[in-house]
Design an enzyme around this catalytic site. Structure first.
Site, PDB file in Angstrom:
ATOM      1  N   ILE A   1       0.848  -1.205   0.000  1.00  0.00           N
ATOM      2  CA  ILE A   1       0.000   0.000   0.000  1.00  0.00           C
ATOM      3  C   ILE A   1       0.880   1.250   0.000  1.00  0.00           C
ATOM      4  O   ILE A   1       0.662   2.188  -0.774  1.00  0.00           O
ATOM      5  CB  ILE A   1      -0.954  -0.014   1.214  1.00  0.00           C
ATOM      6  CG1 ILE A   1      -1.891  -1.226   1.123  1.00  0.00           C
ATOM      7  CG2 ILE A   1      -1.754   1.288   1.281  1.00  0.00           C
ATOM      8  CD1 ILE A   1      -2.715  -1.486   2.381  1.00  0.00           C
TER       9      ILE A   1
ATOM     10  N   ASP B   1      10.817   1.873   7.517  1.00  0.00           N
ATOM     11  CA  ASP B   1      10.356   0.490   7.638  1.00  0.00           C
ATOM     12  C   ASP B   1      11.398  -0.253   8.436  1.00  0.00           C
ATOM     13  O   ASP B   1      12.477   0.288   8.707  1.00  0.00           O
ATOM     14  CB  ASP B   1      10.168  -0.145   6.237  1.00  0.00           C
ATOM     15  CG  ASP B   1       9.094  -1.227   6.264  1.00  0.00           C
ATOM     16  OD1 ASP B   1       9.074  -2.010   7.235  1.00  0.00           O
ATOM     17  OD2 ASP B   1       8.276  -1.283   5.333  1.00  0.00           O
TER      18      ASP B   1
ATOM     19  N   THR C   1      -4.334   5.542   7.314  1.00  0.00           N
ATOM     20  CA  THR C   1      -5.283   4.589   6.729  1.00  0.00           C
ATOM     21  C   THR C   1      -4.900   3.166   7.135  1.00  0.00           C
ATOM     22  O   THR C   1      -5.380   2.206   6.538  1.00  0.00           O
ATOM     23  CB  THR C   1      -5.309   4.678   5.180  1.00  0.00           C
ATOM     24  OG1 THR C   1      -3.966   4.531   4.699  1.00  0.00           O
ATOM     25  CG2 THR C   1      -5.876   5.992   4.697  1.00  0.00           C
TER      26      THR C   1
ATOM     27  N   ARG D   1      -4.102   1.399  10.885  1.00  0.00           N
ATOM     28  CA  ARG D   1      -4.948   0.977  12.003  1.00  0.00           C
ATOM     29  C   ARG D   1      -4.993   2.103  13.020  1.00  0.00           C
ATOM     30  O   ARG D   1      -3.970   2.732  13.319  1.00  0.00           O
ATOM     31  CB  ARG D   1      -4.395  -0.302  12.648  1.00  0.00           C
ATOM     32  CG  ARG D   1      -4.688  -1.564  11.861  1.00  0.00           C
ATOM     33  CD  ARG D   1      -6.186  -1.894  11.840  1.00  0.00           C
ATOM     34  NE  ARG D   1      -6.521  -3.104  11.116  1.00  0.00           N
ATOM     35  CZ  ARG D   1      -6.977  -3.128   9.852  1.00  0.00           C
ATOM     36  NH1 ARG D   1      -7.130  -2.014   9.169  1.00  0.00           N
ATOM     37  NH2 ARG D   1      -7.297  -4.282   9.288  1.00  0.00           N
TER      38      ARG D   1
ATOM     39  N   ASP E   1      -8.797   7.587   8.505  1.00  0.00           N
ATOM     40  CA  ASP E   1      -9.803   6.654   7.987  1.00  0.00           C
ATOM     41  C   ASP E   1     -10.050   5.525   8.982  1.00  0.00           C
ATOM     42  O   ASP E   1     -10.972   4.746   8.795  1.00  0.00           O
ATOM     43  CB  ASP E   1      -9.299   6.065   6.648  1.00  0.00           C
ATOM     44  CG  ASP E   1     -10.351   5.202   5.960  1.00  0.00           C
ATOM     45  OD1 ASP E   1     -11.522   5.645   5.891  1.00  0.00           O
ATOM     46  OD2 ASP E   1     -10.017   4.094   5.499  1.00  0.00           O
TER      47      ASP E   1
ATOM     48  N   GLU F   1     -12.861   1.227  16.776  1.00  0.00           N
ATOM     49  CA  GLU F   1     -13.945   1.518  15.819  1.00  0.00           C
ATOM     50  C   GLU F   1     -15.199   0.731  16.183  1.00  0.00           C
ATOM     51  O   GLU F   1     -15.073  -0.410  16.618  1.00  0.00           O
ATOM     52  CB  GLU F   1     -13.524   1.086  14.403  1.00  0.00           C
ATOM     53  CG  GLU F   1     -12.443   1.930  13.829  1.00  0.00           C
ATOM     54  CD  GLU F   1     -12.003   1.428  12.437  1.00  0.00           C
ATOM     55  OE1 GLU F   1     -12.724   0.636  11.808  1.00  0.00           O
ATOM     56  OE2 GLU F   1     -10.935   1.846  12.008  1.00  0.00           O
TER      57      GLU F   1
ATOM     58  N   HIS G   1     -13.558   4.437   7.642  1.00  0.00           N
ATOM     59  CA  HIS G   1     -12.835   3.226   7.225  1.00  0.00           C
ATOM     60  C   HIS G   1     -13.237   2.805   5.799  1.00  0.00           C
ATOM     61  O   HIS G   1     -13.745   1.710   5.572  1.00  0.00           O
ATOM     62  CB  HIS G   1     -13.060   2.075   8.228  1.00  0.00           C
ATOM     63  CG  HIS G   1     -11.960   1.045   8.178  1.00  0.00           C
ATOM     64  ND1 HIS G   1     -11.556   0.307   9.269  1.00  0.00           N
ATOM     65  CD2 HIS G   1     -11.179   0.616   7.156  1.00  0.00           C
ATOM     66  CE1 HIS G   1     -10.584  -0.523   8.924  1.00  0.00           C
ATOM     67  NE2 HIS G   1     -10.341  -0.341   7.634  1.00  0.00           N
TER      68      HIS G   1
ATOM     69  N   GLY H   1     -11.014   2.658   3.254  1.00  0.00           N
ATOM     70  CA  GLY H   1      -9.801   2.318   2.500  1.00  0.00           C
ATOM     71  C   GLY H   1     -10.025   1.421   1.290  1.00  0.00           C
ATOM     72  O   GLY H   1      -9.658   1.768   0.173  1.00  0.00           O
ATOM     73  N   SER H   2     -10.616   0.265   1.489  1.00  0.00           N
ATOM     74  CA  SER H   2     -10.755  -0.686   0.377  1.00  0.00           C
ATOM     75  C   SER H   2     -12.148  -0.640  -0.252  1.00  0.00           C
ATOM     76  O   SER H   2     -12.500  -1.521  -1.041  1.00  0.00           O
ATOM     77  CB  SER H   2     -10.473  -2.108   0.880  1.00  0.00           C
ATOM     78  OG  SER H   2     -11.406  -2.464   1.889  1.00  0.00           O
TER      79      SER H   2
HETATM   80  C1  DGY Z   1      -8.147  -4.336   5.725  1.00  0.00           C
HETATM   81  O1  DGY Z   1      -8.315  -5.029   4.722  1.00  0.00           O
HETATM   82  O2  DGY Z   1      -7.388  -4.656   6.631  1.00  0.00           O
HETATM   83  C2  DGY Z   1      -8.909  -3.081   5.810  1.00  0.00           C
HETATM   84  O3  DGY Z   1      -8.700  -2.351   6.922  1.00  0.00           O
HETATM   85  C3  DGY Z   1     -10.369  -3.289   5.526  1.00  0.00           C
HETATM   86  O4  DGY Z   1     -10.451  -2.829   4.224  1.00  0.00           O
END
Ligand code: DGY
Length: 325
Positions: A163, A182, A241, A243, A267, A272, A290, A292-293
């Protein structure tokens, strides 16, 4: 031969529910009833239907207590998410339960969401939108809601996985300079022109925008705390985006209030769907639920990936492609 019983904890896209119903004795949650929030109830339902597999989702409480309460019939748990911090992987391993996730297919969508938040934060889009909707806009003004450009800024990517690297590719199109932090330096073909930092201090002091893409869990809990925030340049932007638990919310809200951090875009949230109340009155934080996806294409791809993993274990007796336990 009877189809394996599959307990699905959440309402899923139509194509995924149809595929599951074709290949499994699928127990759907078509109304998205909130029983998935209770681990004991997940285990009770798994026992009631004699589930061989569970298709769960991000945030479902699949901790040690839930895993211990699952009936022996359950052989595999596939999470409809790349993150699996909601699953106690050690407990699953200890009882020989296969756990899988859905990597890769959501990288672009999640990076897109981070980029959306970056633009919202830099260009004060949330504030502007609220102003127009509230009927408070009195017309164009030379000094109204001035933000900052992304062009030429140093983007700091914390967590240079798939990502983070998708975000880097997008940011290059905006002529941003890429820095990353990283555990390990990426190989040259993945690193490209990005600058690696081997300390948090060096990284945080070198960037204008921080975008967080680190996994959840204890190792990253409250990583962005008051000390790390103080090492960022005045006027920086924070995007998360990954956790929610990786941010110390009280510290970030204070930095946003004081102006040390210009703006943030979030996000994901600790606990949550609770959102830290200190954010709600702040104009300089963009808050998304949330997402993101959350594209049609990506959610279908995630569902197919989860089912491929379950098919391997429960229908073909082969190794699942995306096993995490
Ligand atoms: C994930 O896949 O971990 C996301 O947070 C949910 O889209």
């Amino acid at each position: 031969m009877a189809k394996p019983v599959l307990l699905i904890t959440r309402k899923l896209p139509p194509a995924i529910e149809a595929r599951a119903a074709r290949d499994y004795d699928a127990r759907l949650n078509a109304a998205d009833d909130p029983w998935y929030r209770d681990g004991a109830e997940i285990a009770r339902r798994a026992a009631e239907c004699g589930a061989a597999g569970i298709l769960c989702a991000a945030g479902d409480p699949m901790g040690a207590a839930t895993i211990a309460a699952l009936p022996d019939s359950v052989k595999a748990v596939a999470t409809f998410s790349v993150g699996y911090d909601h699953v106690d992987v050690a407990a699953a391993k200890a009882r020989g339960l296969v756990v899988t996730n859905t990597p890769e297919v959501l990288s672009f969508a999640t990076a897109e969401c981070a980029f959306t938040l970056m633009l919202m934060a830099a260009r004060r889009a949330g504030e502007g939108e609220r102003m127009v909707r509230a009927g408070r806009w009195e017309g164009w003004a030379p000094t109204q809601l001035m933000g900052v450009t992304l062009e030429g800024k140093a983007l700091g990517i914390a967590g240079f996985g798939r990502i983070g690297r998708e975000l880097a590719a997008m940011a290059r199109g905006f002529r941003m300079r890429i820095h990353y932090r990283d555990l390990h330096r990426a190989p040259p073909e993945l690193e490209g022109d990005a600058t690696f930092h081997d300390t948090d201090e060096g990284f945080l002091g070198a960037i204008d925008i921080l975008s967080m893409h680190m996994p959840g869990g204890e190792a990253t809990r409250k990583w962005l705390n008051a000390d790390r925030l103080s090492r960022m340049r005045k006027g920086s932007i924070v995007i998360n985006t990954g956790r929610g638990g990786s941010v110390d919310d009280a510290a970030l809200a204070e930095a946003l209030r004081s102006g040390h951090i210009r703006a943030a875009g979030l996000d994901v949230y600790d606990g949550e769907p609770k959102v830290f109340p200190g954010y709600l009155g702040l104009e300089n934080v963009a808050l998304l639920p949330h997402l993101g996806s959350a594209t049609e294409e990506t959610r279908d791809a995630m569902g197919h990936r989860a089912l491929e993993n379950l098919d391997a274990v429960l229908r073909h007796g082969t190794a699942p492609p995306h096993r995490v336990a």
